[in-house]
Design a protein around this motif. Structure first.
Motif, PDB file in Angstrom:
ATOM      1  N   THR A 146      66.911  63.719  46.728  1.00  8.57           N
ATOM      2  CA  THR A 146      67.846  64.328  47.678  1.00  8.57           C
ATOM      3  C   THR A 146      68.265  63.319  48.740  1.00  8.57           C
ATOM      4  O   THR A 146      69.446  63.253  49.120  1.00  8.57           O
ATOM      5  CB  THR A 146      67.209  65.557  48.350  1.00  8.57           C
TER       6      THR A 146
ATOM      7  N   LYS B 211      58.557  74.336  44.424  1.00  9.15           N
ATOM      8  CA  LYS B 211      59.012  75.302  43.429  1.00  9.15           C
ATOM      9  C   LYS B 211      58.090  76.510  43.256  1.00  9.15           C
ATOM     10  O   LYS B 211      58.525  77.539  42.740  1.00  9.15           O
ATOM     11  CB  LYS B 211      59.160  74.613  42.060  1.00  9.15           C
TER      12      LYS B 211
ATOM     13  N   LYS C  19      76.175  68.826  47.505  1.00 10.11           N
ATOM     14  CA  LYS C  19      75.252  69.161  46.426  1.00 10.11           C
ATOM     15  C   LYS C  19      75.172  67.996  45.435  1.00 10.11           C
ATOM     16  O   LYS C  19      76.038  67.129  45.413  1.00 10.11           O
ATOM     17  CB  LYS C  19      75.722  70.432  45.706  1.00 10.11           C
TER      18      LYS C  19
ATOM     19  N   ILE D  46      62.428  82.051  46.868  1.00 10.19           N
ATOM     20  CA  ILE D  46      63.686  81.759  46.160  1.00 10.19           C
ATOM     21  C   ILE D  46      63.848  80.242  46.054  1.00 10.19           C
ATOM     22  O   ILE D  46      64.607  79.624  46.803  1.00 10.19           O
ATOM     23  CB  ILE D  46      64.902  82.381  46.883  1.00 10.19           C
ATOM     24  N   PRO D  47      63.130  79.625  45.145  1.00  6.99           N
ATOM     25  CA  PRO D  47      63.241  78.163  44.985  1.00  6.99           C
ATOM     26  C   PRO D  47      64.615  77.793  44.434  1.00  6.99           C
ATOM     27  O   PRO D  47      65.225  78.532  43.667  1.00  6.99           O
ATOM     28  CB  PRO D  47      62.133  77.829  43.975  1.00  6.99           C
ATOM     29  N   ARG D  48      65.056  76.621  44.835  1.00  7.92           N
ATOM     30  CA  ARG D  48      66.336  76.109  44.339  1.00  7.92           C
ATOM     31  C   ARG D  48      66.092  74.958  43.360  1.00  7.92           C
ATOM     32  O   ARG D  48      65.085  74.257  43.482  1.00  7.92           O
ATOM     33  CB  ARG D  48      67.216  75.646  45.511  1.00  7.92           C
ATOM     34  N   PRO D  49      66.989  74.797  42.393  1.00 12.08           N
ATOM     35  CA  PRO D  49      68.188  75.596  42.111  1.00 12.08           C
ATOM     36  C   PRO D  49      67.831  76.932  41.466  1.00 12.08           C
ATOM     37  O   PRO D  49      66.942  77.000  40.618  1.00 12.08           O
ATOM     38  CB  PRO D  49      69.009  74.714  41.182  1.00 12.08           C
ATOM     39  N   THR D  50      68.529  77.965  41.869  1.00 14.10           N
ATOM     40  CA  THR D  50      68.204  79.316  41.417  1.00 14.10           C
ATOM     41  C   THR D  50      68.418  79.506  39.917  1.00 14.10           C
ATOM     42  O   THR D  50      67.788  80.377  39.311  1.00 14.10           O
ATOM     43  CB  THR D  50      69.046  80.349  42.184  1.00 14.10           C
ATOM     44  N   GLU D  51      69.287  78.699  39.308  1.00 16.17           N
ATOM     45  CA  GLU D  51      69.564  78.872  37.878  1.00 16.17           C
ATOM     46  C   GLU D  51      68.352  78.560  37.001  1.00 16.17           C
ATOM     47  O   GLU D  51      68.290  78.976  35.843  1.00 16.17           O
ATOM     48  CB  GLU D  51      70.760  78.028  37.434  1.00 16.17           C
TER      49      GLU D  51
ATOM     50  N   PRO E 153      74.285  71.733  51.763  1.00 15.50           N
ATOM     51  CA  PRO E 153      74.976  72.483  50.706  1.00 15.50           C
ATOM     52  C   PRO E 153      76.054  73.428  51.236  1.00 15.50           C
ATOM     53  O   PRO E 153      77.026  73.707  50.527  1.00 15.50           O
ATOM     54  CB  PRO E 153      73.837  73.259  50.035  1.00 15.50           C
TER      55      PRO E 153
ATOM     56  N   LYS F 225      57.691  79.110  47.258  1.00 12.07           N
ATOM     57  CA  LYS F 225      58.880  79.684  47.894  1.00 12.07           C
ATOM     58  C   LYS F 225      59.331  80.900  47.101  1.00 12.07           C
ATOM     59  O   LYS F 225      59.231  80.920  45.868  1.00 12.07           O
ATOM     60  CB  LYS F 225      60.008  78.651  47.956  1.00 12.07           C
TER      61      LYS F 225
END
Length: 518
Positions: free
Chosen positions: A270, A353, A309, A358-363, A304, A356
């Motif tokens: 990142t 991951k 991104k 709602i870890p990202r990326p959500t997909e 983001p 959390k």
């Protein structure tokens, strides 16, 4: 009486028309110039002098290239010779349609079929294979792009060394009017060239005379370390020639600075994605940020919310479109990646991951993975955490990667903790710049100076976005690994053993000594 004579006259005219029609059809059939469809309906077979319906050239299966082309040529010639005028009646239009169907199944040497898309005139039928006839019936043509160039020729059928049809042209008659058919050939996918590690050859022959004295002195000292790292890659990969295979890489093509960057999850990826956005002057003129106070604007510029991104980085730094140019750029660039101790990376992945909601990326659906891990591995009924424990997570990694052996196995089935060697295809890409998170400050200075990234040199300090809660994962190794059994630590080490070898990392024996009881 007049009514009877009128009906009688119509009957005679109709009877004469029917007789003439059947006579006409019989004449054509006797001259063996009638197109006949095969039982499959895909290939049109023509009976002509010297060729019977049972001839191999007219079988019901798919003809070879030369046979199909000869049939198409004969049909066009017959239709032209029998019509003799510029007006096509319904029967002749049907014959044109039949000719188009004959062109539908031209195949190459390897038996791959190719469709030819053609149009008929306004009054005729339309099909996946038909023939366009202009107003004066001067031309019958089928035209398709071949290898992104519209090539036509008076030759029959040309097949290149890879058995791809280049073009098929048909002579209509002696006049310079042609009916051509070319087959679309799918453009082959570009592959990354295989570059086996050279042991730092690029760095050894690097000319540093163009840098100022201060930078040159620093580069000369740091270059020795970078060469040693590259030499380690060469030694390890040489013993494993099976790894020298081309693989799809998701890299950043910074052609301005002559850099190819392979981002690795949980290893300053990142931070460096932000660096590349900064180099591209991303959001410099974003009007939405203009209304914010300067301190907040600087903070939000690479978030983001305002489009910063990872996908945007790949969009801003695509590879050259020309395959030859892309290959040369890849071979001649500074190929770089950042690594860290594999165990600290596992801890970083766990904290990001698995801890959390709602870890990202959500997909990637990490929350679902969390629940699956808990359901399968939670044996302690007293554990009430809504997140997997570190031993549960590690056991999941051990079990889910037991049968993964090749780079494609790892890349296709694992997210965020794929080994370095697999994700960046290390043994086939000759990375000449290996940065380590443990020595990142000096390593980044070397890389930024060498690549002449002026915008980044002006920064007082690099952003450490891989830190969580302000604590580097390195300091948490003992805290987390003392929860694991000795067997788990050894199994986890075996999964990432090649990364340990390639980048000269060691297994700390204290971790085994302080491991939890079995």
């Amino acid at each position: 009486m007049k009514l009877f004579e009128c009906k009688h006259t119509r009957f005679i005219a109709f009877f004469s028309f029917v007789c003439a029609y059947f006579y006409y059809q019989s004449a054509i059939y006797q001259s063996k110039k009638v197109p006949v469809f095969s039982p499959s309906g895909n290939v049109m077979v023509l009976e002509r002098e010297g060729v019977s319906p049972n001839h191999p050239e007219s079988h019901a299966g798919v003809p070879q290239v030369a046979d199909a082309h000869e049939t198409l040529t004969t049909n066009v010639r017959i239709l032209r010779n029998t019509s003799g005028n510029a007006t096509y009646d319904q029967q002749q239009k049907l014959q044109l349609f039949t000719i188009g169907r004959a062109a539908e199944r031209i195949v190459d040497k390897e038996g791959r079929s190719n469709n030819v898309s053609v149009k008929m005139d306004e009054e005729a039928m339309t099909s996946s294979a038909s023939v366009k006839v202009d107003g004066e019936a001067r031309t019958s043509s089928v035209s398709v792009k071949v290898d992104e160039e519209a090539r036509t020729s008076s030759a029959s059928v040309k097949v290149d060394e890879e058995a791809r049809i280049s073009s098929a042209s048909v002579k209509v008659n002696e006049e310079p009017r042609t009916s051509s058919a070319s087959v679309m050939v799918k453009k082959p996918r570009w592959e990354f060239p295989v570059l086996q590690p050279s042991g730092g050859t690029f760095l050894k022959h690097l000319n540093l005379s163009t840098y100022d004295r201060k930078d040159r002195r620093f580069l000369e000292v740091r270059r020795k370390l970078m060469i040693r790292r590259a030499e380690t890659l060469r030694q390890v990969c040489t013993k494993r020639p099976q790894l020298a295979k081309s693989s799809v890489l998701h890299v950043v093509w910074d052609t301005k600075h002559n850099v190819i960057w392979c981002p690795l999850h949980k290893v300053a990826s990142t931070s460096w994605m932000v660096n590349f956005l900064r180099l591209a002057h991303f959001n410099d003129n974003n009007t939405q940020l203009a209304s914010l106070r300067p301190s907040l604007r600087k903070k939000m510029k690479f978030t983001p919310k305002y489009g910063a991104k990872q996908d945007k980085v790949y969009e801003l730094y695509p590879g050259p479109e020309d395959p030859l140019v892309r290959t040369q750029v890849f071979k001649n660039s500074l190929r770089a990646l950042v690594v860290r101790h594999p165990f600290t990376r596992i801890i970083s992945a766990y904290r990001d991951k698995m801890l959390k909601m709602i870890p990202r990326p959500t997909e990637h659906r990490f929350r679902e993975l969390q629940l699956d891990i808990i359901a399968k591995y939670r044996k302690n009924n007293t554990e009430t955490s809504v997140f997997p424990t570190f031993p549960e997570f590690v056991q999941y990694i051990i079990d889910s990667t037991r049968d993964l052996h090749t780079a494609s196995d790892w890349v296709n089935k694992v997210k965020c903790w794929t080994p370095y060697w697999a994700h960046c295809n290390v043994c086939a890409s000759d990375y000449n710049i290996v940065l380590k998170l443990e020595t990142l400050q000096k390593d980044e200075k070397f890389f930024i100076t060498l690549a002449n990234m002026t915008e980044l040199k002006k920064l007082k300090s690099q952003e450490w976005r891989h830190l969580q809660d302000g604590i580097p994962s390195d300091n948490l190794v003992h805290k987390y690994f003392k929860q694991l059994s000795k067997f788990q630590i050894k199994q986890l080490h075996s999964r990432y053993h090649l990364d340990f070898l390639l980048f000269d990392y060691k297994l700390n024996k204290k971790l085994l000594k302080n491991a939890a009881p079995e």
